[in-house]
Design a protein around this motif. Structure first.
Motif, PDB file in Angstrom:
ATOM      1  N   PRO A 135       0.836  -1.209   0.000  1.00  0.00           N
ATOM      2  CA  PRO A 135       0.000   0.000   0.000  1.00  0.00           C
ATOM      3  C   PRO A 135       0.868   1.256   0.000  1.00  0.00           C
ATOM      4  O   PRO A 135       2.043   1.211   0.403  1.00  0.00           O
ATOM      5  CB  PRO A 135      -0.789  -0.130   1.299  1.00  0.00           C
ATOM      6  CG  PRO A 135       0.103  -0.925   2.195  1.00  0.00           C
ATOM      7  CD  PRO A 135       0.838  -1.890   1.305  1.00  0.00           C
ATOM      8  N   PRO A 136       0.308   2.382  -0.434  1.00  0.00           N
ATOM      9  CA  PRO A 136       1.073   3.633  -0.369  1.00  0.00           C
ATOM     10  C   PRO A 136       1.201   4.109   1.068  1.00  0.00           C
ATOM     11  O   PRO A 136       0.470   3.675   1.964  1.00  0.00           O
ATOM     12  CB  PRO A 136       0.223   4.601  -1.205  1.00  0.00           C
ATOM     13  CG  PRO A 136      -1.170   4.069  -1.072  1.00  0.00           C
ATOM     14  CD  PRO A 136      -1.037   2.570  -0.993  1.00  0.00           C
ATOM     15  N   ALA A 137       2.131   5.006   1.270  1.00  0.00           N
ATOM     16  CA  ALA A 137       2.264   5.623   2.589  1.00  0.00           C
ATOM     17  C   ALA A 137       1.122   6.613   2.789  1.00  0.00           C
ATOM     18  O   ALA A 137       0.388   6.951   1.853  1.00  0.00           O
ATOM     19  CB  ALA A 137       3.612   6.333   2.693  1.00  0.00           C
ATOM     20  N   ALA A 138       0.949   7.074   4.012  1.00  0.00           N
ATOM     21  CA  ALA A 138      -0.076   8.079   4.292  1.00  0.00           C
ATOM     22  C   ALA A 138       0.202   9.324   3.453  1.00  0.00           C
ATOM     23  O   ALA A 138       1.340   9.765   3.330  1.00  0.00           O
ATOM     24  CB  ALA A 138      -0.058   8.425   5.779  1.00  0.00           C
ATOM     25  N   GLY A 139      -0.860   9.841   2.856  1.00  0.00           N
ATOM     26  CA  GLY A 139      -0.685  11.027   2.027  1.00  0.00           C
ATOM     27  C   GLY A 139      -1.233  10.872   0.630  1.00  0.00           C
ATOM     28  O   GLY A 139      -1.209  11.818  -0.149  1.00  0.00           O
ATOM     29  N   GLY A 140      -1.738   9.691   0.288  1.00  0.00           N
ATOM     30  CA  GLY A 140      -2.347   9.542  -1.030  1.00  0.00           C
ATOM     31  C   GLY A 140      -1.798   8.352  -1.787  1.00  0.00           C
ATOM     32  O   GLY A 140      -0.785   7.742  -1.403  1.00  0.00           O
ATOM     33  N   ALA A 141      -2.479   8.029  -2.899  1.00  0.00           N
ATOM     34  CA  ALA A 141      -2.143   6.828  -3.656  1.00  0.00           C
ATOM     35  C   ALA A 141      -0.767   6.897  -4.300  1.00  0.00           C
ATOM     36  O   ALA A 141      -0.199   5.860  -4.661  1.00  0.00           O
ATOM     37  CB  ALA A 141      -3.207   6.577  -4.735  1.00  0.00           C
ATOM     38  N   LEU A 142      -0.197   8.114  -4.459  1.00  0.00           N
ATOM     39  CA  LEU A 142       1.112   8.255  -5.093  1.00  0.00           C
ATOM     40  C   LEU A 142       2.240   8.417  -4.078  1.00  0.00           C
ATOM     41  O   LEU A 142       3.407   8.545  -4.470  1.00  0.00           O
ATOM     42  CB  LEU A 142       1.108   9.446  -6.049  1.00  0.00           C
ATOM     43  CG  LEU A 142       0.135   9.351  -7.226  1.00  0.00           C
ATOM     44  CD1 LEU A 142       0.240  10.585  -8.098  1.00  0.00           C
ATOM     45  CD2 LEU A 142       0.408   8.095  -8.045  1.00  0.00           C
ATOM     46  N   ALA A 143       1.916   8.414  -2.791  1.00  0.00           N
ATOM     47  CA  ALA A 143       2.954   8.549  -1.761  1.00  0.00           C
ATOM     48  C   ALA A 143       3.793   7.275  -1.715  1.00  0.00           C
ATOM     49  O   ALA A 143       3.254   6.169  -1.646  1.00  0.00           O
ATOM     50  CB  ALA A 143       2.313   8.813  -0.404  1.00  0.00           C
ATOM     51  N   HIS A 144       5.109   7.426  -1.785  1.00  0.00           N
ATOM     52  CA  HIS A 144       5.988   6.264  -1.807  1.00  0.00           C
ATOM     53  C   HIS A 144       5.759   5.371  -0.587  1.00  0.00           C
ATOM     54  O   HIS A 144       5.680   5.864   0.547  1.00  0.00           O
ATOM     55  CB  HIS A 144       7.446   6.704  -1.858  1.00  0.00           C
ATOM     56  CG  HIS A 144       7.958   6.815  -3.257  1.00  0.00           C
ATOM     57  ND1 HIS A 144       9.284   6.934  -3.584  1.00  0.00           N
ATOM     58  CD2 HIS A 144       7.292   6.802  -4.448  1.00  0.00           C
ATOM     59  CE1 HIS A 144       9.428   7.017  -4.891  1.00  0.00           C
ATOM     60  NE2 HIS A 144       8.244   6.936  -5.438  1.00  0.00           N
ATOM     61  N   PRO A 145       5.675   4.067  -0.808  1.00  0.00           N
ATOM     62  CA  PRO A 145       5.375   3.150   0.304  1.00  0.00           C
ATOM     63  C   PRO A 145       6.599   2.902   1.174  1.00  0.00           C
ATOM     64  O   PRO A 145       7.740   3.139   0.778  1.00  0.00           O
ATOM     65  CB  PRO A 145       4.956   1.868  -0.425  1.00  0.00           C
ATOM     66  CG  PRO A 145       5.744   1.901  -1.690  1.00  0.00           C
ATOM     67  CD  PRO A 145       5.813   3.357  -2.098  1.00  0.00           C
ATOM     68  N   GLU A 146       6.311   2.400   2.364  1.00  0.00           N
ATOM     69  CA  GLU A 146       7.367   1.901   3.228  1.00  0.00           C
ATOM     70  C   GLU A 146       7.665   0.466   2.820  1.00  0.00           C
ATOM     71  O   GLU A 146       6.813  -0.406   2.932  1.00  0.00           O
ATOM     72  CB  GLU A 146       6.932   1.957   4.689  1.00  0.00           C
ATOM     73  CG  GLU A 146       6.687   3.361   5.218  1.00  0.00           C
ATOM     74  CD  GLU A 146       7.973   4.180   5.280  1.00  0.00           C
ATOM     75  OE1 GLU A 146       9.063   3.570   5.464  1.00  0.00           O
ATOM     76  OE2 GLU A 146       7.893   5.404   5.133  1.00  0.00           O
ATOM     77  N   LEU A 147       8.877   0.212   2.334  1.00  0.00           N
ATOM     78  CA  LEU A 147       9.224  -1.125   1.860  1.00  0.00           C
ATOM     79  C   LEU A 147       9.866  -1.939   2.987  1.00  0.00           C
ATOM     80  O   LEU A 147      10.504  -1.372   3.888  1.00  0.00           O
ATOM     81  CB  LEU A 147      10.185  -1.041   0.680  1.00  0.00           C
ATOM     82  CG  LEU A 147       9.631  -0.393  -0.591  1.00  0.00           C
ATOM     83  CD1 LEU A 147      10.673  -0.431  -1.698  1.00  0.00           C
ATOM     84  CD2 LEU A 147       8.357  -1.078  -1.041  1.00  0.00           C
ATOM     85  N   PRO A 148       9.708  -3.261   2.938  1.00  0.00           N
ATOM     86  CA  PRO A 148      10.389  -4.117   3.914  1.00  0.00           C
ATOM     87  C   PRO A 148      11.897  -3.941   3.830  1.00  0.00           C
ATOM     88  O   PRO A 148      12.435  -3.429   2.833  1.00  0.00           O
ATOM     89  CB  PRO A 148       9.965  -5.532   3.499  1.00  0.00           C
ATOM     90  CG  PRO A 148       8.714  -5.342   2.707  1.00  0.00           C
ATOM     91  CD  PRO A 148       8.849  -4.030   2.016  1.00  0.00           C
ATOM     92  N   ALA A 149      12.585  -4.369   4.853  1.00  0.00           N
ATOM     93  CA  ALA A 149      14.044  -4.278   4.873  1.00  0.00           C
ATOM     94  C   ALA A 149      14.624  -5.029   3.679  1.00  0.00           C
ATOM     95  O   ALA A 149      14.072  -6.050   3.248  1.00  0.00           O
ATOM     96  CB  ALA A 149      14.579  -4.866   6.177  1.00  0.00           C
ATOM     97  N   PRO A 150      15.714  -4.522   3.107  1.00  0.00           N
ATOM     98  CA  PRO A 150      16.321  -5.187   1.946  1.00  0.00           C
ATOM     99  C   PRO A 150      16.673  -6.642   2.236  1.00  0.00           C
ATOM    100  O   PRO A 150      17.059  -6.999   3.349  1.00  0.00           O
ATOM    101  CB  PRO A 150      17.580  -4.356   1.686  1.00  0.00           C
ATOM    102  CG  PRO A 150      17.301  -3.022   2.291  1.00  0.00           C
ATOM    103  CD  PRO A 150      16.446  -3.315   3.494  1.00  0.00           C
ATOM    104  N   THR A 151      16.489  -7.457   1.206  1.00  0.00           N
ATOM    105  CA  THR A 151      16.843  -8.876   1.317  1.00  0.00           C
ATOM    106  C   THR A 151      18.311  -9.040   0.944  1.00  0.00           C
ATOM    107  O   THR A 151      18.713  -8.714  -0.178  1.00  0.00           O
ATOM    108  CB  THR A 151      15.973  -9.728   0.380  1.00  0.00           C
ATOM    109  OG1 THR A 151      14.601  -9.527   0.717  1.00  0.00           O
ATOM    110  CG2 THR A 151      16.320 -11.192   0.500  1.00  0.00           C
ATOM    111  N   SER A 152      19.116  -9.502   1.874  1.00  0.00           N
ATOM    112  CA  SER A 152      20.554  -9.663   1.617  1.00  0.00           C
ATOM    113  C   SER A 152      20.861 -11.123   1.327  1.00  0.00           C
ATOM    114  O   SER A 152      20.134 -12.018   1.739  1.00  0.00           O
ATOM    115  CB  SER A 152      21.368  -9.172   2.810  1.00  0.00           C
ATOM    116  OG  SER A 152      21.026  -9.921   3.965  1.00  0.00           O
ATOM    117  N   GLY A 153      21.922 -11.322   0.608  1.00  0.00           N
ATOM    118  CA  GLY A 153      22.363 -12.680   0.324  1.00  0.00           C
ATOM    119  C   GLY A 153      21.640 -13.283  -0.878  1.00  0.00           C
ATOM    120  O   GLY A 153      20.812 -12.659  -1.530  1.00  0.00           O
ATOM    121  N   GLU A 154      21.964 -14.506  -1.132  1.00  0.00           N
ATOM    122  CA  GLU A 154      21.444 -15.202  -2.306  1.00  0.00           C
ATOM    123  C   GLU A 154      20.029 -15.716  -2.036  1.00  0.00           C
ATOM    124  O   GLU A 154      19.732 -16.209  -0.944  1.00  0.00           O
ATOM    125  CB  GLU A 154      22.369 -16.363  -2.655  1.00  0.00           C
ATOM    126  CG  GLU A 154      22.122 -16.957  -4.023  1.00  0.00           C
ATOM    127  CD  GLU A 154      23.202 -17.956  -4.395  1.00  0.00           C
ATOM    128  OE1 GLU A 154      24.084 -17.612  -5.208  1.00  0.00           O
ATOM    129  OE2 GLU A 154      23.166 -19.081  -3.857  1.00  0.00           O
TER     130      GLU A 154
END
Length: 283
Positions: A130-149
């Protein structure tokens, strides 16, 4: 009785009726072709779920060239095939595809390049957020980066044909469509010509990603159109026959009225409106 059908007027009506019926039959045939195509897609979607995944390179042609090269798109019969690939996610080139709806909510699909051992990459649609608070175009909060293979299992998808501008905002690429040639120009490695819709991942994907539902094609709508157009064609031919039969066996009201008018005038030459019995003298 039906000699009138050979007159120019009726021959013209017949020609128009036959032409209209032929066009409607062809429209029905085209819808039948679309029904068969969509039924085949649905069959591939269902069959792929019952088969073990195939290595990526056995289904998709590897991209050839330097950075920004894009491989050949997958053939139609390879779309929805389940494949497996192993590599590392390039979290520095995450692609946010905006305006995507899942469960009646508008948000983003998160597409991330999976860089393989040979240096090429395949785009993986990891799911919806889902988007961040502020509207449908607000950049979402993404999960922590996946490291490794990681090893992914996904379904092969064609890139979306309508090209859209690709921009970079807050360190992420953003677009409206998964148009692989346009996205490939923004990436520092060659990219496969199809992308993967994630089914499974090892280690498991973050639960914040909502899986993109598999959408079967609405083939029955096309089948309904087939019946509709063929019925219209039959109705046009039956309608012509009905009108012709009515012309041959019936007397139009206007013609009957005109035929009766001379007899009425002869019976009432003075135009009084009285019949013969009314004009007789009493007694």
């Amino acid at each position: 009785m039906y000699r009138f059908l050979l007159t120019p007027r009726w021959l013209g009506i017949l020609a128009l009726t036959l032409a209209a019926a032929a066009v409607m039959v062809q429209l029905g045939n085209w819808q039948l072709h679309r029904y068969q195509e969509r039924s085949a897609v649905n069959a591939r979607i269902d069959a792929a779920g019952d088969r073990a995944p195939t290595p990526l390179r056995e289904v998709l042609a590897a991209p050839v060239g330097a950075a920004d090269a894009v491989g050949e798109p997958p053939p139609a019969d390879a779309v929805w095939t389940r494949v497996t690939a192993t590599g590392r996610y390039d979290e520095s080139n995450v692609i946010l595809v905006r305006g995507r709806t899942v469960n009646n909510r508008v948000g983003f699909e998160v597409v991330t390049p999976l860089v393989l051992a040979d240096g090429s990459a395949v785009l993986v649609d990891r799911g919806w957020v889902p988007p961040a608070a502020g509207g449908a175009l607000a950049h979402p909060e993404l999960p922590a980066p996946t490291s490794g293979e990681v090893t992914v299992v996904g379904r092969v998808r064609l890139g979306e044909s309508r090209a859209q501008e690709v921009t970079r905002r807050d360190g992420r690429l953003e677009t409206r469509r998964i148009a692989i040639p346009e996205l490939g120009r923004e990436l520092p490695y060659p990219v496969y010509g199809g992308y993967l819709l994630l089914d499974e991942q090892d280690p498991p994907a973050d639960p914040a990603f909502v899986a993109i539902p598999l959408r079967h094609e609405n083939d029955w709508q096309n089948f309904g159109y087939v019946i509709q157009w063929w019925l219209f064609a039959a109705m046009a031919l039956v309608g012509f026959g009905w009108v012709a039969r009515r012309e041959a066996h019936g007397t139009p009201v206007g013609k009957a009225a005109r035929a009766a008018a001379p007899a009425d005038r002869a019976a009432d030459p003075a135009g009084s409106g009285l019949g013969p019995a009314d004009r007789r003298s009493p007694g």
